[in-house]
Design a protein around this motif. Structure first.
Motif, PDB file in Angstrom:
ATOM      1  N   ASP A   1       0.863  -1.183   0.000  1.00  0.00           N
ATOM      2  CA  ASP A   1       0.000   0.000   0.000  1.00  0.00           C
ATOM      3  C   ASP A   1       0.903   1.239   0.000  1.00  0.00           C
ATOM      4  N   TRP A   2       0.298   2.409  -0.197  1.00  0.00           N
ATOM      5  CA  TRP A   2       1.072   3.652  -0.172  1.00  0.00           C
ATOM      6  C   TRP A   2       1.670   3.843   1.223  1.00  0.00           C
ATOM      7  N   GLY A   3       2.954   4.146   1.271  1.00  0.00           N
ATOM      8  CA  GLY A   3       3.659   4.237   2.540  1.00  0.00           C
ATOM      9  C   GLY A   3       3.094   5.285   3.477  1.00  0.00           C
ATOM     10  N   ILE A   4       2.632   6.399   2.938  1.00  0.00           N
ATOM     11  CA  ILE A   4       2.058   7.448   3.785  1.00  0.00           C
ATOM     12  C   ILE A   4       0.841   6.922   4.533  1.00  0.00           C
ATOM     13  N   ARG A   5       0.005   6.150   3.843  1.00  0.00           N
ATOM     14  CA  ARG A   5      -1.201   5.600   4.477  1.00  0.00           C
ATOM     15  C   ARG A   5      -0.841   4.579   5.548  1.00  0.00           C
ATOM     16  N   VAL A   6       0.136   3.726   5.241  1.00  0.00           N
ATOM     17  CA  VAL A   6       0.552   2.714   6.209  1.00  0.00           C
ATOM     18  C   VAL A   6       1.140   3.375   7.453  1.00  0.00           C
TER      19      VAL A   6
END
Length: 303
Positions: A239-244
């Motif tokens: 998943d997108w790292g910012i979201r994780v």
């Protein structure tokens, strides 16, 4: 050897590269003088820097760590730079075919596959250079304003980002070599980009099992996310790292949207979900389409 000797050697090295790779060198020089490339570089730098420092979008409700610039530029590159790579490469061969210039180029005293390879290398060198400059500028700003990003992870991120751009350039070159017009080439590539980004997961179903997670990672953007999350120190997710990171910092858990197999968190995840295998998948996406394009171009009457 003094400085004057070094100065004398520089033009010699430049002429050596130009003589060995004339098409690639010319392609690279032309792109360096193209204002659109400089605007692209400025946009990636400005957008990424503004996002990092919370000047746009919703402010963070947690204190970001030193890995934040990597995660921000991961999203910028994954969405914007990958899409730009399509427009950089869609007309590499189709444009020469449409203009009739390809008949002249094919009379050059070397193989057709070299024509493909040099056109690809010239475009790749320019796109990777401008993207790297933009990212390094963002990293420099983050270092001054906050803290220094991890050096090894940052260097690895630049390398994996270059590979990701080469993947879309390789695909663009392959499609451009096969189809007859630039319009048809861009239509196929845009459909491919958004299909892999938004519809691939829907075709294979929700990634509730390790096998489905692996299949989801077979597309370039998901492989790129898995690899860059891996070197940024995040859990094994594509998943997108910012979201994780937001989920980890706020709720101390990774939600279903983070596309992670629960066994990975316990250290018992299957080997085919490892970061190194995603790197292999990403590398194959960069190599195989270009090889197919060279072989097709060598054996087909395209003039």
């Amino acid at each position: 050897m003094d400085r004057s000797d070094d100065t004398k050697l520089e033009p010699t090295r430049s002429r050596f590269v130009s003589s060995r790779l004339p098409l690639a060198s010319r392609q690279f020089r032309v792109k360096l003088q193209n204002p659109r490339y400089w605007l692209y570089c400025l946009f990636v730098f400005g957008f990424g820097t503004a996002t990092m420092n919370e000047l746009i979008f919703t402010p963070l409700n947690y204190t970001p760590g030193p890995e934040r610039p990597i995660l921000v530029f991961q999203q910028v590159v994954g969405l914007i730079s990958g899409f730009v790579a399509i427009f950089v490469g869609y007309n590499i061969v189709a444009g020469d075919r449409t203009s009739g210039r390809i008949r002249l180029l094919l009379k050059l005293p070397y193989a057709r596959s070299r024509y493909i390879a040099e056109k690809f290398l010239g475009e790749a060198a320019a796109l990777v250079t401008f993207t790297t400059v933009a990212i390094l500028g963002g990293f420099a700003v983050w270092t001054v304003v906050n803290s220094r990003p991890p050096l090894l992870a940052s260097a690895s991120f630049l390398g994996f980002t270059a590979l990701y751009l080469l993947v879309w350039l390789s695909l663009s070159t392959a499609v451009s070599a096969v189809v007859k017009t630039g319009r048809r080439s861009i239509s196929i590539l845009v459909s491919l980009f958004f299909g892999m980004l938004f519809f691939w997961k829907g075709m294979i179903g929700p990634p509730t099992q390790a096998d489905a997670v692996f299949v989801d990672r077979l597309v370039p953007v998901r492989s790129y996310l898995a690899v860059t999350n891996w070197i940024a120190g995040l859990p094994n997710t594509h998943d997108w790292g910012i979201r994780v990171m937001r989920q980890l910092k706020v709720s101390n858990a990774v939600g279903k949207s983070a596309t992670i197999d629960p066994r990975v968190l316990d250290g018992a995840g299957p080997w085919y979900l490892s970061g190194w295998l995603s790197l292999v998948v990403l590398s194959l996406w960069g190599i195989v389409p270009l090889l197919i394009a060279c072989r097709w171009f060598n054996t087909t009457d395209i003039a």
